[in-house]
Design a protein around this motif. Structure first.
Motif, mmCIF file in Angstrom:
data_model
loop_
_atom_site.group_PDB
_atom_site.id
_atom_site.type_symbol
_atom_site.label_atom_id
_atom_site.label_comp_id
_atom_site.label_asym_id
_atom_site.label_seq_id
_atom_site.Cartn_x
_atom_site.Cartn_y
_atom_site.Cartn_z
ATOM 1 N N UNK A 1 7.547 8.330 -2.233
ATOM 2 C CA UNK A 1 8.060 7.588 -1.132
ATOM 3 C C UNK A 1 7.551 6.210 -1.133
ATOM 4 N N UNK A 2 7.905 5.243 -1.351
ATOM 5 C CA UNK A 2 7.470 3.721 -1.275
ATOM 6 C C UNK A 2 7.963 3.111 0.101
ATOM 7 N N UNK A 3 8.258 3.736 0.863
ATOM 8 C CA UNK A 3 8.835 3.189 2.231
ATOM 9 C C UNK A 3 7.556 2.135 2.738
ATOM 10 N N UNK A 4 6.103 2.590 2.527
ATOM 11 C CA UNK A 4 5.330 1.860 2.842
ATOM 12 C C UNK A 4 4.448 1.678 1.369
ATOM 13 N N UNK A 5 5.012 0.453 0.845
ATOM 14 C CA UNK A 5 4.629 0.207 -0.603
ATOM 15 C C UNK A 5 3.087 0.143 -0.861
ATOM 16 N N UNK A 6 2.239 -0.218 0.399
ATOM 17 C CA UNK A 6 0.766 -0.190 0.243
ATOM 18 C C UNK A 6 0.084 1.143 0.330
ATOM 19 N N UNK A 7 0.954 2.129 0.494
ATOM 20 C CA UNK A 7 0.490 3.546 0.645
ATOM 21 C C UNK A 7 1.574 4.365 0.181
ATOM 22 N N UNK A 8 1.944 4.526 -0.980
ATOM 23 C CA UNK A 8 2.975 5.408 -1.298
ATOM 24 C C UNK A 8 2.609 6.933 -0.995
#
Length: 168
Positions: free
Chosen positions: A137-144
């Protein structure tokens, strides 16, 4: 067609690459990706070069961004063309979305318009080993957010179930 994949794919869909997979295509894809493709994936795409499986949900033991107890895939990527796993445009887009492509590559798209996908993860087995399958899940790309789905691709495809199982 191999017997154990009879009935695996929807008969007609917009995601199937009409080019039949050859050994040369496989070798070129492995060189491009710098990863050895799992034998079970090769067997599958030799029956149909990517597309939509009849059973497109995979049960999980933990909640994901998709649901409390499963993920859904939209398609399994094939080889070649504009949407194959070895396409430079696809790899670039996956990187731009924030998928951890240093681990491996996206093998299945999910119906979330790019916010999550299923990847082959070579981080524990090396570039020539048998990768595990993960949901990212890359909703938050800094912390997948990574959820381990199965120990290998064969277990993943054998574990796909009909999504009607999860309808309320």
């Amino acid at each position: 067609m191999r017997k154990h994949f009879k009935g695996f794919w929807l008969p007609f869909d917009q995601y199937t690459n009409p080019i039949s997979v050859t050994d040369e295509m496989i070798a070129q894809a492995e060189q491009t990706l710098n990863f050895k493709l799992p034998r079970s994936y090769i067997e599958l795409i030799k029956t149909k070069n990517g597309g939509i499986p009849v059973n497109s949900c995979f049960p999980t033991m933990v909640p994901t961004s998709w649901a409390e107890n499963h993920i859904e895939i939209e398609k399994i990527r094939g080889l070649g063309g504009d949407e194959g796993i070895d396409s430079e445009d696809v790899r670039s887009t996956d990187k731009d979305w924030g998928y951890p492509i240093h681990l491996g590559f996206v093998i299945c798209d999910c119906p979330s318009a790019g916010h999550d996908a299923v990847m082959l993860d070579y981080s524990q087995c090396g570039k020539n080993g048998e990768p595990r399958v993960i949901h990212v899940d890359v909703e938050n790309p800094d912390h997948p957010k990574i959820t381990i789905l199965s120990k290998d691709f064969k277990t993943f495809i054998n574990g796909l179930v009909n999504c009607k199982k999860f309808e309320e």
